[in-house]
Design a protein around this motif. Structure first.
Motif, mmCIF file in Angstrom:
data_model
loop_
_atom_site.group_PDB
_atom_site.id
_atom_site.type_symbol
_atom_site.label_atom_id
_atom_site.label_comp_id
_atom_site.label_asym_id
_atom_site.label_seq_id
_atom_site.Cartn_x
_atom_site.Cartn_y
_atom_site.Cartn_z
ATOM 1 N N ARG A 1 0.822 -1.204 0.000
ATOM 2 C CA ARG A 1 0.000 0.000 0.000
ATOM 3 C C ARG A 1 0.852 1.247 0.000
ATOM 4 N NH1 ARG A 1 -5.016 -0.463 4.061
ATOM 5 N NH2 ARG A 1 -6.197 -2.046 2.948
ATOM 6 N N ARG A 2 1.918 1.217 0.790
ATOM 7 C CA ARG A 2 2.813 2.376 0.803
ATOM 8 C C ARG A 2 3.406 2.595 -0.576
ATOM 9 N NH1 ARG A 2 7.661 3.202 4.548
ATOM 10 N NH2 ARG A 2 7.734 5.143 3.424
ATOM 11 N N ALA A 3 3.806 1.493 -1.216
ATOM 12 C CA ALA A 3 4.397 1.611 -2.540
ATOM 13 C C ALA A 3 3.389 2.224 -3.507
ATOM 14 C CB ALA A 3 4.853 0.248 -3.039
ATOM 15 N N ALA A 4 2.134 1.787 -3.404
ATOM 16 C CA ALA A 4 1.113 2.332 -4.297
ATOM 17 C C ALA A 4 0.964 3.829 -4.069
ATOM 18 C CB ALA A 4 -0.216 1.619 -4.070
ATOM 19 N N ARG A 5 1.023 4.234 -2.778
ATOM 20 C CA ARG A 5 0.926 5.668 -2.475
ATOM 21 C C ARG A 5 2.097 6.428 -3.083
ATOM 22 N NH1 ARG A 5 -0.826 4.512 2.512
ATOM 23 N NH2 ARG A 5 1.219 4.757 3.466
ATOM 24 N N VAL A 6 3.302 5.875 -2.902
ATOM 25 C CA VAL A 6 4.494 6.549 -3.423
ATOM 26 C C VAL A 6 4.412 6.667 -4.943
ATOM 27 C CG1 VAL A 6 6.977 6.284 -3.771
ATOM 28 C CG2 VAL A 6 5.992 5.962 -1.504
ATOM 29 N N ILE A 7 3.925 5.600 -5.595
ATOM 30 C CA ILE A 7 3.804 5.644 -7.056
ATOM 31 C C ILE A 7 2.842 6.743 -7.473
ATOM 32 C CG2 ILE A 7 2.863 4.384 -9.035
ATOM 33 C CD1 ILE A 7 4.040 1.847 -7.742
ATOM 34 N N ARG A 8 1.715 6.821 -6.760
ATOM 35 C CA ARG A 8 0.748 7.882 -7.077
ATOM 36 C C ARG A 8 1.377 9.260 -6.891
ATOM 37 N NH1 ARG A 8 -3.218 4.875 -4.905
ATOM 38 N NH2 ARG A 8 -2.984 5.843 -2.869
ATOM 39 N N GLN A 9 2.009 9.462 -5.721
ATOM 40 C CA GLN A 9 2.682 10.738 -5.474
ATOM 41 C C GLN A 9 3.644 11.054 -6.605
ATOM 42 O OE1 GLN A 9 4.832 9.960 -1.920
ATOM 43 N NE2 GLN A 9 3.044 10.090 -0.566
ATOM 44 N N ASN A 10 4.458 10.077 -6.947
ATOM 45 C CA ASN A 10 5.487 10.295 -7.952
ATOM 46 C C ASN A 10 4.886 10.680 -9.297
ATOM 47 O OD1 ASN A 10 7.643 9.910 -6.317
ATOM 48 N ND2 ASN A 10 8.258 7.931 -7.157
#
Ligand code: ADP
Ligand code: MG
Length: 653
Positions: free
Chosen positions: A593-602
């Motif tokens: 989930r954190r990775a998905a958030r980071v991808i979205r942010q990026n």
């Protein structure tokens, strides 16, 4: 390499993913780093001239030349290669063109800054990519070259790849386990952290399985080889990780797709802009300068790099914690999982079951156990192991049984000297036309697994088998619930009574416990869970057995118990828990989930920054240095944001 595997961009020092030659990575990484340093050196010389004091013309030229060569040659090569082989225009081409355009309009230093930062972000990306793979490669280095083989004549040192199942090897204290096997003599503690991520050493004795590359800490152990080197744990992990590199995540495909389309658009757009600025009345030099600014501003480096940086960091953090993902797609899907379905035997329970009761209907207990063990000797099911152990402790020789066939979730059948023989549950009995009569009521009244033994329609007896709940199961299920997972479901082929007892003690709702299932029922139930979600979220299935393989494959995310699990389950799954620890599953879910958030942010940041720069370049006379810093600064930021995930290792018990 097909085009879909070929990333349209490639920061030059980065070997293409899917390239299975591990050594390319290492060498490319070091060379890439050296070239990045050289580029910065050249740039530093030019900066001294620009900001500190004038330097001789030759020195300035040498510095700029170095920066352009060291920073520009790799992307130029990569661009030519992609153009030639795959007919793809990539970002490397954009960067080289932009740097040359900058030089052409008299801003050679800005061009050098561009190349230097481009080179740096490529090197960083490459580091992240190499990590997951290196974690596994490091394991290969841990493989001992030779082992001490015990033969009739004594002990002999042999190469590890000559070991075959059934061989016995001696393991001295401090030695690494050469291949997968099981202890036949001795008792000691093993450090399994390399394979499972489990930091606490494990006590093991006769019968326990040991994994390749783990360290025997204190005792002299005799080990019987169960798998040859090529099938042992490390080889299996390497296969998993190699598969992982080939499977691209959806957002990765998006950024690849975007990068490729966009590269063409940017090149064409810059040329158009040049003529546009000319038509607007700008001088050729000015128009070229502003076209170059646009080219830099609009290059989608940050967009393209933002996703792999995050995914690879997360995959490598997970791998360090003993959770292996078969690729970024599995990671992204796990982030969206709202329903987890668990198999019971071997997944929520340890699978190290024990025979608790025997009820012979013909003959005595020993005869029952001998026949039962004879059939089960051919099964890989945890129940079979329990029965064989029970026979061994009582010193009973299993009967000779041949022509064996297993029916997943029912039982197993074969033939001995006296005729056909079967072992299994009530479903199996019904299939054989055997009536489970009142004599077994007492056994069935309990809440333990009952295994029936029969000859055709004649019932010979029954045993009960008790399995312990995994320590990590309760904490894992609780953690998932605390993380906001909507539903946890248990699916088992075992009796409802057993399922209810174990489910209740783990906090499953009664409505979410499904028992008496065949493999195809598990698939059907996974389908139903999926439909119930109505597209809002995904379903994961966690299992270990042959009977779980279909459900593992059907679920959006299949999670297999890495060590206790069967090979088929591992094949069908998208994620393997090498530590067989369900709290790691919750950790992995959180990480995903954190990775998905980071991808979205990026992605949002990268697209936003690009839009701002392009608008600046079109309408506000954005100076080239600012475009360069904005563009490459953005790229570095998304890489660093992605690398943050490396620091979120899966909790070690
Ligand atoms: P789970 O779904 O919980 O992993 P399985 O589907 O593997 O359980 O097994 C379901 C039931 O099928 C077991 O509880 C047992 O009664 C019967 N069974 C499966 N394999 C065997 C076997 N080798 N010997 C005896 N019984 C078996
Ligand atoms: Mg199972």
């Amino acid at each position: 390499m097909t085009q879909s595997e070929a990333p349209p961009h490639h920061h030059a020092p980065v070997a293409a993913p899917g390239n299975s030659n591990a050594h390319d990575h290492g060498d490319g990484g070091d060379l890439g780093l050296i070239l990045t340093v050289l580029t910065f050196l050249g740039l530093a010389v030019a900066m001294v001239d620009a900001f500190i004091m004038p330097i001789p013309q030759q020195l300035l030229l040498a510095g700029l030349g170095l920066a352009y060569l060291a920073g520009g040659a790799p992307p130029a090569l990569a661009a030519t290669r992609d153009l030639w082989h795959d007919h793809v225009l990539n970002i490397d081409l954009l960067m080289v063109t932009a740097a040359l355009a900058a030089a052409a309009v008299g801003s050679a230093m800005e061009g050098a800054v561009l190349l230097a930062l481009f080179s740096l972000s490529g090197t960083l990306e490459h580091r992240a990519m190499g990590r997951a793979r290196r974690a596994v490669e490091a394991l290969m280095q841990l493989r001992p070259e030779t082992a001490l083989l015990r033969t009739a004549e004594g002990v002999r040192e042999v190469p590890v790849d000559s070991l075959r199942p059934g061989d016995r090897v001696i393991l001295r204290p401090g030695a690494r386990v050469p291949v997968d096997g099981k202890i036949v003599e001795g008792e000691g503690t093993l450090d399994e952290s390399t394979i499972t991520g489990e930091s606490e050493p494990q006590k093991k004795g006769p019968g326990a399985s040991v994994h390749e590359a783990c360290v025997n800490l204190d005792a002299i152990l005799t080990i019987e080889v169960t798998r040859a080197l090529a099938d042992s744990t490390v080889a299996r992990m390497i296969r998993l990780v190699t598969e992982a590199q080939a499977a691209k995540a959806p957002s990765e495909r998006f950024s690849d797709w975007f990068g490729q389309r966009y590269t063409v658009a940017v090149l064409a757009g810059s040329v158009l802009a040049f003529f546009g600025f000319r038509a607007w009345g700008l001088e050729t030099g000015d128009a070229l300068y502003r076209a170059a600014v646009l080219l830099v501003a609009a290059s989608p480096c940050a967009v393209v790099i933002s996703v792999p940086a995050a995914i690879l960091s997360a995959l490598s953090a997970a791998a360090r914690g003993g959770v292996l993902f078969k690729g970024g797609a599995a990671l992204e899907e796990l982030a969206e999982v709202r329903v987890f379905a668990f198999d019971k035997t071997g997944t929520l329970t340890t699978g190290r079951a024990e025979v608790t009761d025997l009820l012979p209907l013909e003959g005595d207990e020993d005869a029952l156990l001998a026949l039962l063990a004879g059939v089960e000797a051919h099964s890989e099911h945890p129940i079979a192991a329990a029965i064989l152990r029970a026979a061994e402790t009582r010193g009973i020789m299993p009967a000779e049984v041949s022509g064996v066939r297993a029916l997943p979730s029912e039982g197993i059948m074969g033939r001995d000297a006296a005729g056909d023989l079967w072992a299994g549950n009530a479903r199996m009995a019904a299939r054989m036309g055997a009536e489970v009569d009142g004599r077994l009521d007492a056994m069935h009244a309990g809440d333990q697994t009952v295994v029936l033994l029969g000859r055709g329609a004649r019932l010979l007896g029954a045993v009960t088998v008790a399995d312990a709940i995994r320590d990590s199961a309760r904490r894992g299920v609780e953690a998932l619930a605390a993380q906001g997972v909507a539903r946890v479901v248990m699916m088992t082929g075992d009796r409802p009574e057993v399922a209810a007892r174990i489910g209740a003690s783990l906090g499953f709702a009664a409505a979410d416990i499904e028992a008496g299932l065949l493999p195809e029922d598990k698939v059907r139930l996974v389908d139903r869970l999926d439909r119930d979600l109505g597209g809002r979220g995904k379903v994961a299935f966690v299992g270990d057995g042959v009977n779980d393989a279909a459900a593992l494959a059907r679920a959006d995310v299949g999670v297999a118990m890495g060590v206790a699990g069967s090979e088929v389950a591992l094949q069908a799954a998208d994620v393997a828990l090498m530590a067989d620890d369900l709290t790691r599953l919750a950790d992995a879910h959180r990480l995903a989930r954190r990775a998905a958030r980071v991808i979205r942010q990026n992605l949002i940041f990268a697209l936003g920054a690009m839009a701002v720069l392009v608008i600046g370049g079109l309408f506000f006379e954005l100076p080239l240095p600012l475009a360069v810093v904005g563009h490459e600064g953005g790229t570095l930021l998304v890489v660093l944001n992605g690398l943050r995930l490396l620091a979120d290792p899966i909790r070690r018990a």
